[in-house]
Motif scaffolding. Structure first.
Motif, short mmCIF file in Angstrom:
data_model
loop_
_atom_site.label_atom_id
_atom_site.label_comp_id
_atom_site.label_asym_id
_atom_site.label_seq_id
_atom_site.Cartn_x
_atom_site.Cartn_y
_atom_site.Cartn_z
N ALA A 10 52.86 34.82 35.35
CA ALA A 10 53.12 35.75 36.44
C ALA A 10 54.52 36.32 36.32
CB ALA A 10 52.96 35.03 37.79
N GLN A 41 50.18 43.89 38.39
CA GLN A 41 48.86 43.28 38.31
C GLN A 41 47.94 43.85 39.38
OE1 GLN A 41 48.65 39.01 38.16
NE2 GLN A 41 50.39 38.81 36.76
N VAL A 43 45.74 42.51 42.09
CA VAL A 43 45.57 41.26 42.83
C VAL A 43 44.51 41.48 43.90
CG1 VAL A 43 46.69 39.53 44.29
CG2 VAL A 43 47.94 40.57 42.38
N ALA A 192 47.64 49.38 36.69
CA ALA A 192 48.40 48.14 36.50
C ALA A 192 49.03 48.10 35.11
CB ALA A 192 47.50 46.93 36.73
N ARG A 193 48.29 48.56 34.10
CA ARG A 193 48.86 48.59 32.75
C ARG A 193 50.08 49.51 32.67
NH1 ARG A 193 43.36 48.53 31.23
NH2 ARG A 193 43.35 50.80 31.00
N THR A 197 51.57 47.98 40.87
CA THR A 197 51.07 46.76 41.50
C THR A 197 50.00 47.16 42.51
OG1 THR A 197 53.23 45.70 41.29
CG2 THR A 197 51.67 44.73 42.86
N CYS A 211 39.81 41.35 38.82
CA CYS A 211 41.22 41.22 39.21
C CYS A 211 41.99 40.36 38.21
CB CYS A 211 41.32 40.58 40.60
SG CYS A 211 40.46 41.51 41.90
N ASP A 212 43.29 40.59 38.14
CA ASP A 212 44.15 39.72 37.33
C ASP A 212 44.43 38.42 38.06
OD1 ASP A 212 44.64 41.65 35.21
OD2 ASP A 212 45.85 42.73 36.67
N ARG A 213 44.53 38.52 39.38
CA ARG A 213 44.84 37.34 40.19
C ARG A 213 44.07 37.45 41.51
NH1 ARG A 213 48.06 33.64 38.70
NH2 ARG A 213 48.39 31.93 40.16
N THR A 227 43.71 32.61 39.23
CA THR A 227 43.08 33.63 38.41
C THR A 227 41.56 33.46 38.48
OG1 THR A 227 43.08 32.25 36.43
CG2 THR A 227 45.05 33.60 36.83
#
Length: 253
Positions: A10, A41, A43, A192-193, A197, A211-213, A227
């Motif tokens: 993170a 990310q 989320v 996100a890339r 955020t 989702c990433d998280r 995750t």
């Protein structure tokens, strides 16, 4: 709590919530919530209706009266004037002007957020995000004549046109067909890339895998901050629905 998230993998936290307490209608909607959202990310904020997701998102953008605790976004208190062009917000109900076309709605918000950009740049930015949300064919249609899902996409375009660093999206895929849902999640991943955020709420558990998280809420309490892969590994569940139910049963809420 620091503004950095020290969990493996993170990055620095774009959003930090500490001891947040929100009372609505005499009920503790968020009794004492602490969490952070890593920068860059996607989320997912997941949980059933009534779990406090929308209340938390309102607190993040600074429009929710709170009884205690703090919310910091990009190093500033939520709702600070300096965040107005840095944070985009999409509500559950489409926030558009029915008597304007899709193009005029997006151009209007682009103009509000222009910060010195000329007319040509405003027009180009509006056309870009209209295409990104797949509304080019409806650009000259009055917003009032659109379906609910199309109106939601107009709201998303209006939030994107200012090129915000943080996007707060309250159930943006509700009422959309599977193809468009897939395309929007691909758009979120691309943002996100590029360093944006995204805090995206949903009550559809199969969106967890996109989702990433994940932040899983139940009755205003954080059941898990994890995750997608770790959620399944920790619960031994086959999918996110089963995993959430096992967390609820284990927490006794």
């Amino acid at each position: 709590m620091t503004t950095d998230d020290d969990r493996p993998g993170a990055g620095p936290a774009a959003i930090v919530v500490s001891g947040l307490h929100v009372v609505r209608g005499g009920r503790d909607v968020l009794p004492d919530l602490t969490l952070s959202v890593p920068a860059g990310q996607v989320v997912g904020l997941l949980g059933p209706s009534g779990s406090g997701k929308s209340t938390l998102l309102r607190a993040v953008v600074g429009v929710q009266v709170v009884a205690g605790g703090t919310v910091t976004v990009l190093g500033q208190p939520a709702g600070s004037p300096g965040l107005r062009r840095r944070v985009g917000y999409v509500t559950q109900a489409g926030s558009v002007y029915d008597d304007l076309t899709v193009r005029d709605n997006v151009r209007y918000f682009a103009g509000l957020l222009a910060a010195g950009r000329g007319h040509r740049d405003v027009v180009a930015a509006a056309d870009r995000v209209i295409g990104a949300v797949d509304l080019t064919d409806h650009a000259d249609v009055l917003a009032g004549a659109l379906s609910g899902g199309e109106r939601s996409r107009v709201s998303l375009a209006c939030a994107l046109v200012g090129d915000p660093e943080v996007l707060v999206l309250d159930e943006p895929t509700v009422g959309l067909d599977p193809v468009l849902r897939r395309d929007l999640w691909a758009l979120f991943a691309g943002l996100a890339r590029d360093g944006r955020t995204l805090l995206v709420s949903s009550h559809v558990m199969d969106e967890a895998t996109r989702c990433d998280r994940l932040l899983l809420l139940r009755e205003g309490r954080l059941l898990a901050d994890t995750t997608p892969g770790q959620l399944l590994a920790d619960t031994g569940a086959a999918d996110a629905d089963q995993a959430f139910l096992r967390l609820v049963d284990g927490a006794g809420v």
